[in-house]
Write a protein that holds these residues in place. Structure first.
Motif, mmCIF file in Angstrom:
data_model
loop_
_atom_site.group_PDB
_atom_site.id
_atom_site.type_symbol
_atom_site.label_atom_id
_atom_site.label_comp_id
_atom_site.label_asym_id
_atom_site.label_seq_id
_atom_site.Cartn_x
_atom_site.Cartn_y
_atom_site.Cartn_z
ATOM 1 N N VAL A 68 -10.437 14.721 21.868
ATOM 2 C CA VAL A 68 -10.458 13.836 23.039
ATOM 3 C C VAL A 68 -11.767 13.977 23.794
ATOM 4 O O VAL A 68 -12.373 12.983 24.214
ATOM 5 N N GLU A 69 -12.246 15.209 23.963
ATOM 6 C CA GLU A 69 -13.514 15.431 24.655
ATOM 7 C C GLU A 69 -14.669 14.803 23.870
ATOM 8 O O GLU A 69 -15.579 14.205 24.457
ATOM 9 N N GLU A 70 -14.641 14.965 22.548
ATOM 10 C CA GLU A 70 -15.704 14.382 21.727
ATOM 11 C C GLU A 70 -15.681 12.861 21.828
ATOM 12 O O GLU A 70 -16.725 12.220 21.996
ATOM 13 N N ALA A 71 -14.483 12.278 21.739
ATOM 14 C CA ALA A 71 -14.354 10.822 21.856
ATOM 15 C C ALA A 71 -14.831 10.335 23.219
ATOM 16 O O ALA A 71 -15.502 9.303 23.324
ATOM 17 N N ALA A 72 -14.491 11.074 24.278
ATOM 18 C CA ALA A 72 -14.922 10.686 25.624
ATOM 19 C C ALA A 72 -16.439 10.719 25.744
ATOM 20 O O ALA A 72 -17.045 9.890 26.429
ATOM 21 N N GLY A 73 -17.074 11.682 25.053
ATOM 22 C CA GLY A 73 -18.535 11.740 25.051
ATOM 23 C C GLY A 73 -19.142 10.513 24.395
ATOM 24 O O GLY A 73 -20.104 9.925 24.910
ATOM 25 N N TYR A 74 -18.582 10.105 23.243
ATOM 26 C CA TYR A 74 -19.078 8.899 22.583
ATOM 27 C C TYR A 74 -18.888 7.666 23.476
ATOM 28 O O TYR A 74 -19.759 6.806 23.570
ATOM 29 N N ARG A 75 -17.710 7.592 24.112
ATOM 30 C CA ARG A 75 -17.431 6.444 24.969
ATOM 31 C C ARG A 75 -18.405 6.391 26.142
ATOM 32 O O ARG A 75 -18.890 5.308 26.511
ATOM 33 N N GLN A 76 -18.745 7.544 26.724
ATOM 34 C CA GLN A 76 -19.726 7.570 27.813
ATOM 35 C C GLN A 76 -21.074 7.046 27.341
ATOM 36 O O GLN A 76 -21.734 6.257 28.035
ATOM 37 N N LEU A 77 -21.515 7.496 26.172
ATOM 38 C CA LEU A 77 -22.816 7.055 25.661
ATOM 39 C C LEU A 77 -22.828 5.551 25.405
ATOM 40 O O LEU A 77 -23.840 4.885 25.613
ATOM 41 N N MET A 78 -21.700 5.002 24.964
ATOM 42 C CA MET A 78 -21.628 3.575 24.685
ATOM 43 C C MET A 78 -21.540 2.762 25.977
ATOM 44 O O MET A 78 -22.233 1.757 26.135
ATOM 45 N N ASP A 79 -20.707 3.213 26.916
ATOM 46 C CA ASP A 79 -20.484 2.437 28.137
ATOM 47 C C ASP A 79 -21.663 2.538 29.102
ATOM 48 O O ASP A 79 -22.057 1.551 29.724
ATOM 49 N N ARG A 80 -22.239 3.731 29.246
ATOM 50 C CA ARG A 80 -23.287 3.936 30.248
ATOM 51 C C ARG A 80 -24.664 3.541 29.749
ATOM 52 O O ARG A 80 -25.527 3.157 30.530
ATOM 53 N N PHE A 81 -24.886 3.658 28.422
ATOM 54 C CA PHE A 81 -26.232 3.413 27.903
ATOM 55 C C PHE A 81 -26.293 2.270 26.892
ATOM 56 O O PHE A 81 -27.348 1.983 26.342
ATOM 57 N N GLY A 82 -25.156 1.635 26.626
ATOM 58 C CA GLY A 82 -25.149 0.458 25.757
ATOM 59 C C GLY A 82 -25.365 0.770 24.288
ATOM 60 O O GLY A 82 -25.804 -0.099 23.528
ATOM 61 N N HIS A 83 -25.054 1.981 23.846
ATOM 62 C CA HIS A 83 -25.256 2.329 22.441
ATOM 63 C C HIS A 83 -24.102 1.837 21.583
ATOM 64 O O HIS A 83 -22.963 1.787 22.037
ATOM 65 N N THR A 84 -24.377 1.499 20.345
ATOM 66 C CA THR A 84 -23.346 1.071 19.410
ATOM 67 C C THR A 84 -22.889 2.261 18.576
ATOM 68 O O THR A 84 -23.559 3.299 18.510
ATOM 69 N N GLN A 85 -21.765 2.091 17.906
ATOM 70 C CA GLN A 85 -21.271 3.144 17.020
ATOM 71 C C GLN A 85 -22.287 3.454 15.921
ATOM 72 O O GLN A 85 -22.498 4.620 15.566
ATOM 73 N N GLU A 86 -22.915 2.418 15.390
ATOM 74 C CA GLU A 86 -23.870 2.606 14.295
ATOM 75 C C GLU A 86 -25.072 3.428 14.756
ATOM 76 O O GLU A 86 -25.523 4.343 14.049
ATOM 77 N N ARG A 87 -25.601 3.122 15.947
ATOM 78 C CA ARG A 87 -26.778 3.844 16.432
ATOM 79 C C ARG A 87 -26.437 5.286 16.780
ATOM 80 O O ARG A 87 -27.221 6.204 16.541
ATOM 81 N N LEU A 88 -25.236 5.494 17.325
ATOM 82 C CA LEU A 88 -24.811 6.857 17.609
ATOM 83 C C LEU A 88 -24.657 7.663 16.328
ATOM 84 O O LEU A 88 -25.064 8.820 16.256
ATOM 85 N N ALA A 89 -24.047 7.038 15.326
ATOM 86 C CA ALA A 89 -23.829 7.728 14.056
ATOM 87 C C ALA A 89 -25.162 8.159 13.440
ATOM 88 O O ALA A 89 -25.322 9.295 12.968
ATOM 89 N N GLU A 90 -26.133 7.258 13.477
ATOM 90 C CA GLU A 90 -27.441 7.560 12.900
ATOM 91 C C GLU A 90 -28.155 8.669 13.667
ATOM 92 O O GLU A 90 -28.706 9.606 13.093
ATOM 93 N N ALA A 91 -28.121 8.589 15.003
ATOM 94 C CA ALA A 91 -28.861 9.553 15.820
ATOM 95 C C ALA A 91 -28.217 10.933 15.823
ATOM 96 O O ALA A 91 -28.915 11.945 15.848
#
Length: 298
Positions: free
Chosen positions: A133-156
């Motif tokens: 849950v904490e890991e998922a919340a971190g991904y959601r923060q990066l997507m919502d606050r900085f506009g990142h996509t799942q693909e860009r997060l996965a790559e980075a």
């Protein structure tokens, strides 16, 4: 001067190298300088609020024996001369105080508030003891606050897109079910099987009480109460096997729209339904469906 909209952080490759824990066999990143511990303070906006006392004690014992191996990342404290604010490494800073160290190895970076938050979230995601849950919340923060996509997060971040998509789906579960995962009483595999059910909390309690395996949880989710079958031969979600539900989830994650796969039992045909929430999503769907085929295809 206004900053232009960034990609995944300014100089992400360098920042990731600073934040990442060195792989086994590789030397730790060398510190640029040492700073007295009293000149270092934590970031008040640090998203991580909980620090386990036992873990800090273990780390402090290791620091007494070996010192701080991986340097902290700090920035000059806004409005304070000769003071520094932690960007990454607050756990090491806390443990070092317990070990009564006088100074710490650091890397000094000139970062704004947005970049500091971004790095703090990335550092938290990389923690080995993070629950799903904490890991998922971190991904959601990066997507919502900085506009990142799942693909860009996965790559980075060096993760698979399906790993990120599967974790993000856990945030759709009721808070009580998420709490069971945070407490370690329910695994991510169990929780994923409960996502398409009508009452995931009720089933989660049964899973915990009976100590069911993931496979048994999938069977329970399939046989649980479900609404009457829809007209036209469509299957209810509870009638679908785990593979079909997983396929729906993967397609939904790829398209960013809800996808339902309705396979007619005993036959080789069926229907796929895609639900869009806006005209922009409809335009994107039409674009994907009308892509020019490559030469030699029909």
């Amino acid at each position: 001067m206004n900053r232009e909209k960034r990609g995944l952080g300014r100089g992400l490759s360098a920042l990731m190298a600073d934040v990442s824990v060195p792989e086994q066999g590789n030397p730790p990143r060398a510190a640029e300088r040492r700073i007295p511990i009293e000149q270092i303070s934590p970031n008040p906006d640090q998203p991580r609020r909980r620090f386990q006392e036992a873990d800090l004690t273990d780390l402090a014992n290791s620091i007494r024996e070996k010192g701080v191996i991986q340097p902290l990342i700090v920035r000059p404290s806004p409005g304070r001369d000769n003071e520094f604010q932690i960007v990454a490494g607050e756990r090491r800073w806390r443990a070092a105080q317990m070990a009564q160290l006088h100074d710490l190895p650091v890397l000094v970076r000139d970062l704004d508030d947005t970049e500091v938050l971004e790095i703090a979230i990335i550092e938290n995601i990389q923690r080995a003891d993070l629950n799903p849950v904490e890991e998922a919340a971190g991904y959601r923060q990066l997507m919502d606050r900085f506009g990142h996509t799942q693909e860009r997060l996965a790559e980075a971040l060096g993760k698979s897109r399906s790993h990120i998509a599967n974790l993000l789906r856990l945030l759709n579960l009721p808070p009580e079910v998420q709490s069971l995962m945070i407490d370690g009483r329910l695994s991510a595999g169990h929780a994923r099987a409960l996502i398409p059910t009508d009452d995931p909390l009720k089933l989660a309690r049964i899973v915990v009480e009976k100590g069911l395996s993931v496979r048994d949880t999938e069977k329970l989710a399939k046989s649980g109460p479900a609404p009457a079958q829809a007209k036209g031969g469509r299957s209810n979600d509870s009638d679908k096997d785990a593979d079909t539900r997983a396929l729906e989830q993967d397609l939904s994650a790829n398209l960013g729209m809800k996808v339902a796969v309705n396979h007619r039992e005993g036959q080789e045909n069926g229907t796929i339904t895609i639900a869009y929430k806006s005209l922009d999503q409809l335009d994107e769907l039409c674009r994907l469906l009308s892509l020019t085929p490559t030469a030699g295809t029909i």
